[in-house]
Design an enzyme around this catalytic site. Structure first.
Site, PDB file in Angstrom:
ATOM      1  N   CYS A   1     -50.318 -62.800 -30.497  1.00  0.00           N
ATOM      2  CA  CYS A   1     -49.497 -61.799 -31.182  1.00  0.00           C
ATOM      3  C   CYS A   1     -50.266 -61.205 -32.348  1.00  0.00           C
ATOM      4  CB  CYS A   1     -48.205 -62.450 -31.668  1.00  0.00           C
ATOM      5  SG  CYS A   1     -47.168 -61.378 -32.680  1.00  0.00           S
TER       6      CYS A   1
ATOM      7  N   GLN B   1     -36.935 -52.519 -48.904  1.00  0.00           N
ATOM      8  CA  GLN B   1     -37.925 -53.572 -49.042  1.00  0.00           C
ATOM      9  C   GLN B   1     -37.722 -54.582 -47.919  1.00  0.00           C
ATOM     10  OE1 GLN B   1     -40.426 -53.547 -51.133  1.00  0.00           O
ATOM     11  NE2 GLN B   1     -39.784 -51.754 -52.311  1.00  0.00           N
TER      12      GLN B   1
ATOM     13  N   CYS C   1     -49.128 -61.672 -37.011  1.00  0.00           N
ATOM     14  CA  CYS C   1     -49.599 -62.551 -38.080  1.00  0.00           C
ATOM     15  C   CYS C   1     -51.088 -62.819 -37.883  1.00  0.00           C
ATOM     16  CB  CYS C   1     -48.846 -63.880 -38.078  1.00  0.00           C
ATOM     17  SG  CYS C   1     -47.107 -63.750 -38.549  1.00  0.00           S
TER      18      CYS C   1
ATOM     19  N   CYS D   1     -47.308 -50.695 -52.585  1.00  0.00           N
ATOM     20  CA  CYS D   1     -47.596 -51.460 -51.377  1.00  0.00           C
ATOM     21  C   CYS D   1     -49.064 -51.338 -50.999  1.00  0.00           C
ATOM     22  CB  CYS D   1     -46.712 -50.995 -50.222  1.00  0.00           C
ATOM     23  SG  CYS D   1     -46.929 -49.243 -49.796  1.00  0.00           S
TER      24      CYS D   1
ATOM     25  N   ASP E   1     -42.705 -45.498 -57.401  1.00  0.00           N
ATOM     26  CA  ASP E   1     -42.833 -46.425 -56.272  1.00  0.00           C
ATOM     27  C   ASP E   1     -43.186 -45.614 -55.029  1.00  0.00           C
ATOM     28  OD1 ASP E   1     -42.651 -48.457 -54.422  1.00  0.00           O
ATOM     29  OD2 ASP E   1     -40.476 -48.641 -54.510  1.00  0.00           O
TER      30      ASP E   1
ATOM     31  N   CYS F   1     -46.414 -71.050 -35.250  1.00  0.00           N
ATOM     32  CA  CYS F   1     -45.780 -70.201 -34.234  1.00  0.00           C
ATOM     33  C   CYS F   1     -46.507 -70.323 -32.895  1.00  0.00           C
ATOM     34  CB  CYS F   1     -45.793 -68.750 -34.691  1.00  0.00           C
ATOM     35  SG  CYS F   1     -45.058 -67.606 -33.492  1.00  0.00           S
TER      36      CYS F   1
END
Length: 403
Positions: free
Chosen positions: A56, A240, A59, A361, A335, A50
């Site tokens: 940025c 999700q 990521c 998560c 969850d 990228c």
């Protein structure tokens, strides 16, 4: 490699965008340092795909080869479980592909009168990168960036406004819920709301809302299909992030639920797992978000072939499903959000339920709750790690318990 995706040297010192085994030159003081130069590169280092990478903040790990990157995520999860003295079978990690995320949180800053700046926050900064491409998001989200910049332009009537556009790709187009617009001064003016609606229509968006209040909607409520069942989504509904990851988790859950007679789906949301489980056995579903439960119930009414769903809006943190309420259940799925389900895990541990599926998560809170179940006689049989947030340090998992 440190837990946030920075290379770690003794001290500890964390160096941005570095890999294990590298020699680097850094600047700064304290634990967090800025990498100035790679003196000896790791053979695992790759060219980041990228053009925004490094600036940025979206990521952190595009410079690492995919195989060692995924192995690190899996090993991190194993290490998190080990800190609670938990050992189990860990399956190969599910890896989400590029260009697959259907959700994005885009930050807006004031730009020209008819077009805001829009993108992700710069690493360690409140400023943002005006992105032109995004290798993690579905191309339909990226293609709408110009229209979303125009959509955000009317949101800066108050100098303290710092809007975030929470974008979800639905079967009917982009659904956008906007937060961060200053409300103490009365919120967006009537003129601002009119301009917002005009830009929403011009951009072809399915719906635009502000903190859940609808500002514009095309002809129908936007929705998605969950295990073949159409669900009309309330504004800001949780889904999700990657449909392929969702499918992998649902498949794993259904396999683990085979043979169950009565099931509870706790923290069910709009029914990510509910409809699939209702193909196995009758399901009691509960979640603290009343709009999500209303959407689930509406979908059930138009979904033939299910073995029964009873859904309730219930705060499972303050009012968890009690052990005595689980007398007729033989399988519970939970969850929860990142904070985990400490109270609910305690009630499950005191119940007579024989099988549990945990979706998480946050491996650290999963491990804490898993320890509670294991101390009550459960065995964690196997775990599926899920890389749903590509090129980030974040990893998710699904675990199966029995006793």
């Amino acid at each position: 490699m440190g837990g946030e995706g920075d290379g770690m040297a003794p001290g500890p010192i964390f160096a941005s965008f570095t890999l294990p085994g590298e020699r680097v030159r850094v600047a700064g003081t304290g634990e967090r340092r800025k990498t100035l130069e790679i003196l000896e590169a790791s053979p695992e280092r790759v060219e980041p795909p990228c053009p925004h990478f490094g600036q940025c903040g979206g990521c952190a790990l595009q410079h690492w080869g995919m195989e060692p990157y995924l192995a690190w995520k899996r090993d991190r999860m194993i290490g998190t479980l080990a800190r609670q003295h938990i050992e189990t079978e860990v399956l190969p990690i599910f890896a989400s592909p590029p260009f697959s995320r259907r959700r994005a949180a885009l930050h807006a800053r004031q730009g020209r009168k008819d077009e805001a700046r829009l993108g992700y926050k710069i690493r360690n900064s409140w400023d943002l990168v005006d992105i032109t491409v995004c290798l993690i998001s579905d191309p339909k989200i990226t293609a709408a960036l110009p229209a979303m910049r125009r959509l955000a332009a009317p949101l800066f009537e108050h100098p303290k406004s710092a809007p975030t556009l929470h974008v979800t790709l639905t079967d009917d187009g982009l659904d956008i819920d906007i937060t961060g617009v200053e409300r103490k001064s009365g919120g967006l003016s009537a003129d601002g709301r009119m301009r917002l609606a005009e830009q929403a229509a011009a951009g072809g968006f399915a719906r635009v809302s502000m903190d859940g209040e609808i500002a514009y909607m095309d002809q129908a409520v936007p929705g998605v299909r969950l295990s073949g069942v159409r669900v009309d989504l309330p504004p800001g509904a949780f889904l999700q992030a990657v449909p392929a990851a969702e499918s992998a988790m649902v498949e794993f859950v259904v396999e683990a639920a085979a043979g169950a007679d009565r099931i509870a789906d706790l923290f069910c949301g709009v029914g990510t797992f509910t409809f699939a489980l209702a193909g196995v056995a009758p399901v009691y579903a509960a979640d603290g978000a009343a709009p999500a439960i209303a959407a689930l119930n509406a979908a059930v009414a138009n979904a033939p072939g299910l073995k029964g769903v009873t859904a309730e809006a219930r705060d499972l943190v303050r009012r968890p499903l009690l052990a005595q309420e689980m007398k007729k259940l033989d399988l519970v799925l939970f969850d929860p959000p990142r904070a985990g389900a400490a109270e609910q895990a305690g009630e499950i541990a005191r119940s007579k339920v024989s099988r549990v599926i945990g979706v998480s998560c946050a491996p650290a809170t999963f491990a804490r709750d898993a320890r509670t179940l294991i101390d009550a006689g459960f065995r964690l049989e196997r775990v599926l790690p899920v890389d749903q947030f590509l090129w980030s340090p974040h990893v998710e998992l699904v675990g199966v318990f029995s006793r």
